[in-house]
Write a protein that holds these residues in place. Sequence first.
Motif, PDB file in Angstrom:
ATOM      1  N   THR A 174      31.564  54.176  29.650  1.00  0.00           N
ATOM      2  CA  THR A 174      30.479  53.258  29.988  1.00  0.00           C
ATOM      3  C   THR A 174      29.163  53.725  29.391  1.00  0.00           C
ATOM      4  N   GLY A 175      28.912  55.045  29.475  1.00  0.00           N
ATOM      5  CA  GLY A 175      27.707  55.562  28.844  1.00  0.00           C
ATOM      6  C   GLY A 175      27.677  55.258  27.359  1.00  0.00           C
ATOM      7  N   LEU A 176      28.821  55.453  26.707  1.00  0.00           N
ATOM      8  CA  LEU A 176      28.917  55.113  25.288  1.00  0.00           C
ATOM      9  C   LEU A 176      28.650  53.632  25.062  1.00  0.00           C
ATOM     10  N   ALA A 177      29.221  52.785  25.940  1.00  0.00           N
ATOM     11  CA  ALA A 177      29.056  51.340  25.768  1.00  0.00           C
ATOM     12  C   ALA A 177      27.597  50.919  25.905  1.00  0.00           C
ATOM     13  N   VAL A 178      26.915  51.483  26.893  1.00  0.00           N
ATOM     14  CA  VAL A 178      25.490  51.172  27.045  1.00  0.00           C
ATOM     15  C   VAL A 178      24.715  51.624  25.811  1.00  0.00           C
ATOM     16  N   GLY A 179      25.040  52.814  25.332  1.00  0.00           N
ATOM     17  CA  GLY A 179      24.366  53.309  24.134  1.00  0.00           C
ATOM     18  C   GLY A 179      24.646  52.449  22.922  1.00  0.00           C
ATOM     19  N   VAL A 180      25.904  52.033  22.764  1.00  0.00           N
ATOM     20  CA  VAL A 180      26.239  51.142  21.651  1.00  0.00           C
ATOM     21  C   VAL A 180      25.418  49.864  21.743  1.00  0.00           C
ATOM     22  N   ALA A 181      25.276  49.334  22.955  1.00  0.00           N
ATOM     23  CA  ALA A 181      24.485  48.124  23.157  1.00  0.00           C
ATOM     24  C   ALA A 181      23.038  48.336  22.714  1.00  0.00           C
ATOM     25  N   LEU A 182      22.445  49.412  23.190  1.00  0.00           N
ATOM     26  CA  LEU A 182      21.050  49.681  22.847  1.00  0.00           C
ATOM     27  C   LEU A 182      20.898  49.982  21.354  1.00  0.00           C
ATOM     28  N   GLY A 183      21.811  50.795  20.826  1.00  0.00           N
ATOM     29  CA  GLY A 183      21.709  51.168  19.423  1.00  0.00           C
ATOM     30  C   GLY A 183      21.924  50.010  18.480  1.00  0.00           C
ATOM     31  N   SER A 184      22.937  49.172  18.749  1.00  0.00           N
ATOM     32  CA  SER A 184      23.200  48.039  17.866  1.00  0.00           C
ATOM     33  C   SER A 184      22.080  47.017  17.932  1.00  0.00           C
TER      34      SER A 184
END
Length: 439
Positions: free
Chosen positions: A343-353
Amino acid sequence: MPSPYRALFVTPGTRSFTAAGFLGRMTLSMASIGIVTMVSLLTGRYGLAGALAATVALASAVLSPQVSRLVDRHGQRRVLRPVTLISAAAMAGLLVSAQQGWPDWTLFVFTACSGCVPSVGAMVRARWATVHQDAPRLLHTAYSWESIVDEVCFIIGPILSIGLCTSWFPEAGPLLATVFLVAGVFWLTAQRATEPPTHPREHHGKGSALRSRGLQVLVLTFTATGAIFGAIDVVTLAFAEEQGHQGAASLVLATYALGSCTAGVVFGMLHFKGPAARRWLVGVCAMAVSMIPLQLVGNLPLLAVALFFAGLAIAPTMVTTMALVEQHVPRANLTEGMTWTSTGLAVGVALGSSAAGWVVDAAGAGRGYLVPAVAGALAAAVAFLGYRRLRPAPQREGTGADGRGTEDDRQDGHGHADGRGPDGTDADGTGEGAPARLA
């Protein structure tokens, strides 16, 4: 196959659930980049494409841990099949709305609903933790194997997704990703012999696994790490387009995954001394430093080389993270704990993308690589600040709500305050001993 990996598959059923997990996880590497490619081809708007990728990642971040909590209580089969069908139906709605040119808000609604996709990687790792719970060295190798499988997915997935979108029709990549998800989940949940046991509500204690302070550090750090991954996907696609070779973006991204896969193979055959938390900190810092050369590349071949070397730090860091999750999360919440890191990765992917999409639209692809550089620096800073929470601490009197002791009070699973088991091995499950494995 090297002997440490061959030994994993002696237990009946392990080959089948690994194959099913590989198929189900293909959607992880195909869906997001497929949505970005599809929307950019249909609309020419990278900002919208990045925002949609961010939406599916954020929706997954909210919903996946809840799905995993239900799995811990009710079992994989009962929970995963219905939520997978919901996610697939929502993805079908997204493809239709994009193809028909419906208003932007419909894209966001369907994208958000598709975020209930289960964390297939966490489900497979939970099966390994059940199968090899009394063999810490095999479990370390199993986690390394799963990191290799993840990276193979990220080598093949973007090539398939971008290639199908650009050479067949724009919706082809996300469509195939959805087919893989449904087929993989239904195949995995048909295998009952290796399914982890359920844990009744009373075994879970109060609240979420995220109450663990050690897990909080891992999740926050992985949020920044996810921003690296999300930004690199979007910026690399845009950079390849600026170079006149958009289809080559999948090959360049594959080198990033290939570097991680290579490191994962080697890491799984090694056994280390010293605390896992220290290796984890080194890995996070190495990922941050590897973002610096991306600021200097001027063509696709150099970018591919830089991404390959950047990928070498990924798999070892991910493997060590799984060992740390086991140290800091009760066995009854293990699937949920593993999902929180995703989930942490997913949130980061969201913010980064999303951030990368806007930077590319405003300043071009070259400037876009500043986004993963900033994210890497932030990940290293969080890892340094939270490092003390990840180190084993002597047990004091009193227990937490889960009956295992508070985060700072826990020993390792063998009752040794120095984090070592009765055989003198360390407690991180990487050949220096097993991580805490309390039921």
